[in-house]
Design a protein around this motif. Structure first.
Motif, PDB file in Angstrom:
ATOM      1  N   SER A 176       0.833  -1.208   0.000  1.00 52.15           N
ATOM      2  CA  SER A 176       0.000   0.000   0.000  1.00 52.15           C
ATOM      3  C   SER A 176       0.867   1.257   0.000  1.00 52.15           C
ATOM      4  CB  SER A 176      -0.927   0.005   1.218  1.00 52.15           C
ATOM      5  OG  SER A 176      -0.169   0.274   2.385  1.00 52.15           O
ATOM      6  N   ILE A 177       0.258   2.352  -0.418  1.00 57.61           N
ATOM      7  CA  ILE A 177       0.896   3.664  -0.344  1.00 57.61           C
ATOM      8  C   ILE A 177       1.331   3.918   1.110  1.00 57.61           C
ATOM      9  CG2 ILE A 177       0.384   6.156  -0.442  1.00 57.61           C
ATOM     10  CD1 ILE A 177       0.486   5.148  -3.225  1.00 57.61           C
ATOM     11  N   HIS A 178       0.443   3.585   2.017  1.00 55.76           N
ATOM     12  CA  HIS A 178       0.656   3.806   3.450  1.00 55.76           C
ATOM     13  C   HIS A 178       1.886   3.051   3.963  1.00 55.76           C
ATOM     14  CE1 HIS A 178      -0.794   4.744   7.486  1.00 55.76           C
ATOM     15  NE2 HIS A 178      -0.847   3.468   7.804  1.00 55.76           N
ATOM     16  N   THR A 201      -5.580   2.331   2.191  1.00 49.90           N
ATOM     17  CA  THR A 201      -6.370   1.346   1.427  1.00 49.90           C
ATOM     18  C   THR A 201      -6.017   1.363  -0.067  1.00 49.90           C
ATOM     19  OG1 THR A 201      -8.124   3.004   1.252  1.00 49.90           O
ATOM     20  CG2 THR A 201      -8.349   1.369   3.004  1.00 49.90           C
ATOM     21  N   THR A 202      -4.896   1.994  -0.408  1.00 42.87           N
ATOM     22  CA  THR A 202      -4.545   2.138  -1.819  1.00 42.87           C
ATOM     23  C   THR A 202      -3.223   1.446  -2.126  1.00 42.87           C
ATOM     24  OG1 THR A 202      -5.664   4.263  -1.885  1.00 42.87           O
ATOM     25  CG2 THR A 202      -4.120   3.822  -3.668  1.00 42.87           C
ATOM     26  N   TYR A 203      -3.233   0.640  -3.174  1.00 43.30           N
ATOM     27  CA  TYR A 203      -2.033  -0.101  -3.559  1.00 43.30           C
ATOM     28  C   TYR A 203      -1.473   0.478  -4.856  1.00 43.30           C
ATOM     29  CZ  TYR A 203      -2.992  -3.240   0.227  1.00 43.30           C
ATOM     30  OH  TYR A 203      -3.181  -3.736   1.489  1.00 43.30           O
ATOM     31  N   ASN A 204      -0.276   1.045  -4.779  1.00 45.00           N
ATOM     32  CA  ASN A 204       0.383   1.632  -5.946  1.00 45.00           C
ATOM     33  C   ASN A 204       1.832   1.907  -5.560  1.00 45.00           C
ATOM     34  OD1 ASN A 204       0.771   2.714  -8.493  1.00 45.00           O
ATOM     35  ND2 ASN A 204      -0.920   4.183  -8.356  1.00 45.00           N
ATOM     36  N   ALA A 205       2.656   2.278  -6.553  1.00 47.46           N
ATOM     37  CA  ALA A 205       4.087   2.450  -6.301  1.00 47.46           C
ATOM     38  C   ALA A 205       4.507   3.912  -6.187  1.00 47.46           C
ATOM     39  CB  ALA A 205       4.876   1.759  -7.415  1.00 47.46           C
ATOM     40  N   CYS A 206       3.544   4.832  -6.030  1.00 53.99           N
ATOM     41  CA  CYS A 206       3.862   6.274  -6.019  1.00 53.99           C
ATOM     42  C   CYS A 206       4.919   6.637  -4.973  1.00 53.99           C
ATOM     43  CB  CYS A 206       2.612   7.090  -5.762  1.00 53.99           C
ATOM     44  SG  CYS A 206       1.302   6.755  -6.917  1.00 53.99           S
ATOM     45  N   ALA A 207       4.847   6.017  -3.791  1.00 57.05           N
ATOM     46  CA  ALA A 207       5.739   6.416  -2.699  1.00 57.05           C
ATOM     47  C   ALA A 207       7.192   6.069  -2.991  1.00 57.05           C
ATOM     48  CB  ALA A 207       5.289   5.749  -1.398  1.00 57.05           C
ATOM     49  N   LYS A 227       7.642   7.450  -7.465  1.00 59.86           N
ATOM     50  CA  LYS A 227       7.315   8.878  -7.585  1.00 59.86           C
ATOM     51  C   LYS A 227       6.939   9.269  -9.019  1.00 59.86           C
ATOM     52  CE  LYS A 227      10.191  10.172  -3.688  1.00 59.86           C
ATOM     53  NZ  LYS A 227      11.141  11.160  -3.170  1.00 59.86           N
ATOM     54  N   TRP A 228       6.777  10.577  -9.221  1.00 63.56           N
ATOM     55  CA  TRP A 228       6.319  11.110 -10.508  1.00 63.56           C
ATOM     56  C   TRP A 228       7.339  12.100 -11.056  1.00 63.56           C
ATOM     57  CZ3 TRP A 228       1.848   9.761 -13.109  1.00 63.56           C
ATOM     58  CH2 TRP A 228       1.024   8.858 -12.433  1.00 63.56           C
ATOM     59  N   ASN A 229       7.142  12.479 -12.310  1.00 59.14           N
ATOM     60  CA  ASN A 229       8.023  13.456 -12.970  1.00 59.14           C
ATOM     61  C   ASN A 229       9.488  13.086 -12.810  1.00 59.14           C
ATOM     62  OD1 ASN A 229       5.814  14.990 -13.826  1.00 59.14           O
ATOM     63  ND2 ASN A 229       5.725  16.025 -11.844  1.00 59.14           N
ATOM     64  N   SER A 261       8.868  13.869  -7.223  1.00 57.65           N
ATOM     65  CA  SER A 261       8.022  13.968  -6.036  1.00 57.65           C
ATOM     66  C   SER A 261       6.759  13.134  -6.264  1.00 57.65           C
ATOM     67  CB  SER A 261       7.663  15.441  -5.792  1.00 57.65           C
ATOM     68  OG  SER A 261       6.945  15.578  -4.580  1.00 57.65           O
ATOM     69  N   TRP A 262       5.873  13.166  -5.315  1.00 58.07           N
ATOM     70  CA  TRP A 262       4.574  12.505  -5.459  1.00 58.07           C
ATOM     71  C   TRP A 262       3.564  13.244  -4.588  1.00 58.07           C
ATOM     72  CZ3 TRP A 262       2.444   8.884  -1.649  1.00 58.07           C
ATOM     73  CH2 TRP A 262       3.228   8.777  -0.492  1.00 58.07           C
ATOM     74  N   PRO A 263       2.248  13.024  -4.790  1.00 54.84           N
ATOM     75  CA  PRO A 263       1.256  13.873  -4.142  1.00 54.84           C
ATOM     76  C   PRO A 263       1.445  14.056  -2.641  1.00 54.84           C
ATOM     77  CG  PRO A 263       0.196  12.543  -5.799  1.00 54.84           C
ATOM     78  CD  PRO A 263       1.625  12.087  -5.753  1.00 54.84           C
ATOM     79  N   VAL A 264       1.654  12.983  -1.886  1.00 62.09           N
ATOM     80  CA  VAL A 264       1.781  13.111  -0.427  1.00 62.09           C
ATOM     81  C   VAL A 264       3.013  13.935  -0.066  1.00 62.09           C
ATOM     82  CG1 VAL A 264       2.227  11.783   1.681  1.00 62.09           C
ATOM     83  CG2 VAL A 264       0.409  11.057   0.117  1.00 62.09           C
ATOM     84  N   PRO A 302      -3.281  14.717   0.130  1.00 60.56           N
ATOM     85  CA  PRO A 302      -3.584  13.309   0.434  1.00 60.56           C
ATOM     86  C   PRO A 302      -3.683  12.467  -0.831  1.00 60.56           C
ATOM     87  CG  PRO A 302      -5.270  14.794   1.337  1.00 60.56           C
ATOM     88  CD  PRO A 302      -4.367  15.627   0.492  1.00 60.56           C
ATOM     89  N   CYS A 303      -3.376  11.176  -0.690  1.00 63.30           N
ATOM     90  CA  CYS A 303      -3.614  10.217  -1.773  1.00 63.30           C
ATOM     91  C   CYS A 303      -5.128  10.083  -1.945  1.00 63.30           C
ATOM     92  CB  CYS A 303      -3.001   8.874  -1.393  1.00 63.30           C
ATOM     93  SG  CYS A 303      -3.520   7.504  -2.439  1.00 63.30           S
ATOM     94  N   LEU A 304      -5.601  10.119  -3.192  1.00 64.62           N
ATOM     95  CA  LEU A 304      -7.047  10.019  -3.452  1.00 64.62           C
ATOM     96  C   LEU A 304      -7.490   8.569  -3.683  1.00 64.62           C
ATOM     97  CD1 LEU A 304      -7.542  13.027  -5.925  1.00 64.62           C
ATOM     98  CD2 LEU A 304      -7.917  12.989  -3.456  1.00 64.62           C
ATOM     99  N   GLY A 305      -6.550   7.661  -3.755  1.00 64.39           N
ATOM    100  CA  GLY A 305      -6.912   6.254  -3.968  1.00 64.39           C
ATOM    101  C   GLY A 305      -7.202   5.923  -5.419  1.00 64.39           C
ATOM    102  N   CYS A 306      -6.496   6.600  -6.340  1.00 63.61           N
ATOM    103  CA  CYS A 306      -6.890   6.510  -7.750  1.00 63.61           C
ATOM    104  C   CYS A 306      -6.632   5.154  -8.395  1.00 63.61           C
ATOM    105  CB  CYS A 306      -6.203   7.616  -8.561  1.00 63.61           C
ATOM    106  SG  CYS A 306      -4.472   7.276  -8.948  1.00 63.61           S
ATOM    107  N   SER A 307      -5.864   4.281  -7.765  1.00 64.37           N
ATOM    108  CA  SER A 307      -5.588   2.991  -8.398  1.00 64.37           C
ATOM    109  C   SER A 307      -6.483   1.885  -7.853  1.00 64.37           C
ATOM    110  CB  SER A 307      -4.115   2.620  -8.198  1.00 64.37           C
ATOM    111  OG  SER A 307      -3.814   2.609  -6.816  1.00 64.37           O
ATOM    112  N   GLU A 308      -7.529   2.267  -7.135  1.00 62.59           N
ATOM    113  CA  GLU A 308      -8.457   1.278  -6.558  1.00 62.59           C
ATOM    114  C   GLU A 308      -9.795   1.295  -7.297  1.00 62.59           C
ATOM    115  OE1 GLU A 308      -7.698  -0.931  -4.064  1.00 62.59           O
ATOM    116  OE2 GLU A 308      -5.676  -0.117  -4.353  1.00 62.59           O
TER     117      GLU A 308
HETATM  118  S1  SF4 Z   1      -4.122   9.305  -5.784  1.00 61.78           S
HETATM  119 FE1  SF4 Z   1      -2.043  10.078  -6.122  1.00 61.78          FE
HETATM  120  S2  SF4 Z   1      -0.744   9.142  -4.499  1.00 61.78           S
HETATM  121 FE2  SF4 Z   1      -2.693   8.010  -4.575  1.00 61.78          FE
HETATM  122  S3  SF4 Z   1      -2.295   6.255  -5.924  1.00 61.78           S
HETATM  123 FE3  SF4 Z   1      -3.151   7.898  -7.232  1.00 61.78          FE
HETATM  124  S4  SF4 Z   1      -1.377   9.060  -8.002  1.00 61.78           S
HETATM  125 FE4  SF4 Z   1      -0.633   7.784  -6.273  1.00 61.78          FE
END
Ligand code: SF4
Ligand code: SF4
Length: 372
Positions: free
Chosen positions: A233-235, A273-279, A282-284, A288-291, A296-302
């Motif tokens: 998870s992101i968390h 509750t979100t599973y992704n590799a952003c942490a 990262k991006w760009n 960096s990444w949103p957090v 806050p992470c919006l949970g976009c990969s769920e």
């Molecule tokens: S909402 Fe942002 S931090 Fe959360 S999984 Fe999507 S891109 Fe990553």
């Protein structure tokens, strides 16, 4: 747009002026990307050298083009650029130069010439078989008909972005177009989901690289997502986690806690509750990444993330600490905050170290001692 599919990847990359050293760097990046140990790099180099570039047909349905934007907005020279040489991208609504009949002809030709071997990448959701076919069409044909016709002789299908993987925004209540995900419609082919709104570009290319190296799709979780990227998870990988564990939460975007970099859980972070590799990825280009940027992470990969409650409402998961402890921890926050910031920085460093980067020199040494 059409490229000779009979070339090996090694030949194709050399044609584009990639040096041996550049190729080894690419293999090291691929190993790191797929979280493989450095010992796998020679095997990756040998496999990529000989791999035939697969024909790829990319279909875009009900989407915003953000997923393609994500792939193309990479910083050069990166794996994202090179991956376009890994594959023979025979059809892509946004990137292809051809239009009209010539574009459709390219799709049919790729399907015919590569029967049973081509990959289909889809972004966007699809109005299902019972929906009005006029909701979304290309060249006068419904998205549903195009999808089913194209996947019939495909080797595998990659659903890129949350709309293709889970229905996404078009499927949010009240789902006026009867939008469905690829997996809901394609039952007789391997389907891999690469969700995100948009997905991280390196994750898209990592899945394709994995297919090229191993000739099959990677290990998936229960939602059809590759475990290498969506296994935690992101968390679990968030550098603000020490604040969460101590019960130190920002209560608004400009309070003292926010300035100290405390946990964003109470501002609606869906990281738990979100599973992704952003942490970690990262991006760009790893900037960096949103957090990290304070959002806050919006949970976009769920699945169902648009309908899962307010973006700025806390998720209902139990906090590690009880309310009494939280109160105490909050009062002590000013004292321990500085120490936790150091801990958070250390955690960030360890995350970067855990990815085991391989140097080009190490690679060259390994290859020179590896029997052909
Ligand atoms: S909402 Fe942002 S931090 Fe959360 S999984 Fe999507 S891109 Fe990553
Ligand atoms: S900011 Fe979000 S992901 Fe990070 S520790 Fe807090 S709740 Fe978890």
């Amino acid at each position: 747009m059409r490229k000779r599919p009979d070339k090996t990847l090694g030949e194709s990359l050399r044609d584009h002026g990639l040096s041996r050293r550049g190729f080894l760097k690419l293999c090291a990046a691929t190993a790191s990307l797929m979280a493989l140990p450095p010992s796998m790099v020679p095997a990756i180099a040998a496999a990529l050298e000989q791999a035939r570039r697969p024909s790829v047909i990319w279909l875009s349905f009900q989407e915003c083009t953000g997923c393609t934007e994500s792939l193309t907005r990479a910083h050069a020279p990166t794996l994202e650029d090179l991956i376009l040489d890994f594959i023979s991208l025979d059809y892509h609504h946004t990137l292809q130069a051809a239009s009209g009949d010539a574009a459709e002809e390219a799709r049919f030709q790729a399907m015919e010439e590569n029967k049973g071997r081509y990959l289909v990448i889809v972004d966007g959701s699809i109005p299902g078989p019972d929906a009005n076919p006029g909701f979304s069409t290309v060249a006068g044909h419904s998205n549903y008909d195009i999808l089913m016709e194209t996947v019939e002789h495909a080797a595998a299908v990659i659903a890129v972005g949350t709309c293709a993987a889970f229905g996404g925004l078009p499927q949010a209540r009240p789902n006026p177009t009867g939008a469905m995900s690829v997996m809901e419609l394609v039952r007789d082919k391997p389907v891999i989901n690469v969700p995100g709104c948009p997905p991280i570009p390196m994750v898209i290319t990592g899945v394709v690289a994995h297919y090229l190296v191993f000739g099959r799709l990677p290990e998936l979780d229960g939602y059809g997502r590759p475990l290498a990227f969506y296994g935690q998870s992101i968390h679990d990988r968030c550098y603000r986690r020490p604040f969460y564990d101590k019960g130190l939460f920002a209560e608004s975007f400009d309070d003292e806690g926010a300035k100290q970099g405390w946990c964003l859980y109470r501002l609606g972070c869906k990281g738990p509750t979100t599973y992704n590799a952003c942490a970690t990825m990262k991006w760009n280009d790893g900037t960096s990444w949103p957090v990290e940027a304070g959002h806050p992470c919006l949970g976009c990969s769920e699945p169902k993330f648009w309908d899962a409650g307010g973006f700025y409402e806390p998720v209902s998961v139990p906090l590690t600490l009880g309310p009494t402890t939280l109160l105490g921890a909050g009062a002590a926050g000013a004292v321990v905050g500085g120490g936790l910031a150091t801990l958070a920085r250390k955690q960030r460093k360890e995350e970067a170290g855990a990815r085991q980067p391989v140097t080009v020199d190490e690679l060259e040494q390994k290859l020179s001692t590896t029997p052909p």
